[in-house]
Design a protein around this motif. Structure first.
Motif, PDB file in Angstrom:
ATOM      1  N   THR A   1      49.405  72.445  50.644  1.00  0.00           N
ATOM      2  CA  THR A   1      50.506  71.523  50.930  1.00  0.00           C
ATOM      3  C   THR A   1      51.834  72.229  50.689  1.00  0.00           C
ATOM      4  OG1 THR A   1      49.133  69.673  50.198  1.00  0.00           O
ATOM      5  CG2 THR A   1      51.483  69.248  50.390  1.00  0.00           C
TER       6      THR A   1
ATOM      7  N   ALA B   1      50.490  68.699  54.695  1.00  0.00           N
ATOM      8  CA  ALA B   1      49.169  69.063  54.178  1.00  0.00           C
ATOM      9  C   ALA B   1      48.361  69.670  55.323  1.00  0.00           C
ATOM     10  CB  ALA B   1      48.452  67.843  53.622  1.00  0.00           C
TER      11      ALA B   1
ATOM     12  N   VAL C   1      44.703  61.760  53.166  1.00  0.00           N
ATOM     13  CA  VAL C   1      46.136  61.955  52.909  1.00  0.00           C
ATOM     14  C   VAL C   1      46.876  60.620  53.021  1.00  0.00           C
ATOM     15  CG1 VAL C   1      48.254  63.095  53.682  1.00  0.00           C
ATOM     16  CG2 VAL C   1      46.102  64.372  53.642  1.00  0.00           C
TER      17      VAL C   1
ATOM     18  N   ASN D   1      52.934  58.811  57.883  1.00  0.00           N
ATOM     19  CA  ASN D   1      51.953  59.893  57.746  1.00  0.00           C
ATOM     20  C   ASN D   1      51.560  60.309  59.164  1.00  0.00           C
ATOM     21  OD1 ASN D   1      51.189  60.307  54.798  1.00  0.00           O
ATOM     22  ND2 ASN D   1      50.995  58.092  54.969  1.00  0.00           N
TER      23      ASN D   1
END
Length: 208
Positions: free
Chosen positions: A13, A26, A43, A53
């Motif tokens: 990450t 990530a 994640v 995300n």
């Protein structure tokens, strides 16, 4: 099949901050689309409180599976630039998730594209890459008397010995670049006075 491909050296990450927004990228290797989706889900769960995300992945040595998601960012400003960065770096069997914690300053479409693509590029630099090459799998069957020397010779010349099985004879599983198969047959015949049996199997990828 592709002769070789590049992927990330490890999972990792990398964080960057742009106009008070935090971008955490990530990265992880993923052998299948399911693995990539499971990584994305993990994640998202870890950063359930994040503003976005966004994700992208490329599966297949020939990049046959390419998918991306903007996860609520304006269309084409997050997932696609992430995917394009993976492809520009010739990355395969890889998944990237960029988690954004909004800092109160709007970046605009151009700023978002640069931020998401840049986050992936910086993370790729941080975790590093490795090259994997296509090999032919093969088995060498040789008598016990010659097996030790054959194994030592294989290892000293950098051949990948994948497995050794002992029975009435010794079976050694190896991996060879396609271009080396003919020369290897000749070498093996000389090294064992023609007594070894050489059989070609399927194909696999291994680290260069």
């Amino acid at each position: 099949m592709q002769d070789e491909y590049r992927t990330v050296a490890r999972a990792g990450t990398h964080e960057t901050e742009i106009n008070r927004s935090r971008f955490l990228c990530a990265l992880a290797p993923a052998a299948t689309e399911q693995e990539a989706q499971e990584f994305v889900a993990a994640v998202r769960k870890e950063h359930a409180d994040a503003t976005h995300n966004c994700w992208a992945y490329v599966i297949g040595a020939d990049a046959s599976v390419q998918k991306a998601s903007d996860d609520g960012e304006p269309g084409g400003t997050a997932g696609l630039p992430m995917l394009q960065m993976l492809l520009r770096r010739d990355m395969r069997y890889v998944v990237a998730v960029v988690t954004r914690y909004y800092g109160g300053v709007k970046l605009g479409a151009g700023g978002l594209i640069r931020a998401y693509g840049g986050a992936v590029g910086e993370a790729l630099d941080a975790v590093g890459a490795r090259t994997r090459r296509r090999y032919r799998l093969a088995t060498v069957t040789v008598d016990h008397q010659r097996a030790g020397k054959v194994q030592n010779d294989l290892r000293s010349t950098g051949r990948e010995v994948r497995d050794v099985r002992y029975g009435e004879a010794v079976t050694i599983e190896i991996a060879l670049p396609d271009a080396d198969v003919a020369a290897f047959r000749g070498w093996l015949a000389d090294a064992t006075a023609g007594t070894a049996v050489f059989e070609l199997g399927g194909e696999a990828y291994g680290d260069v």
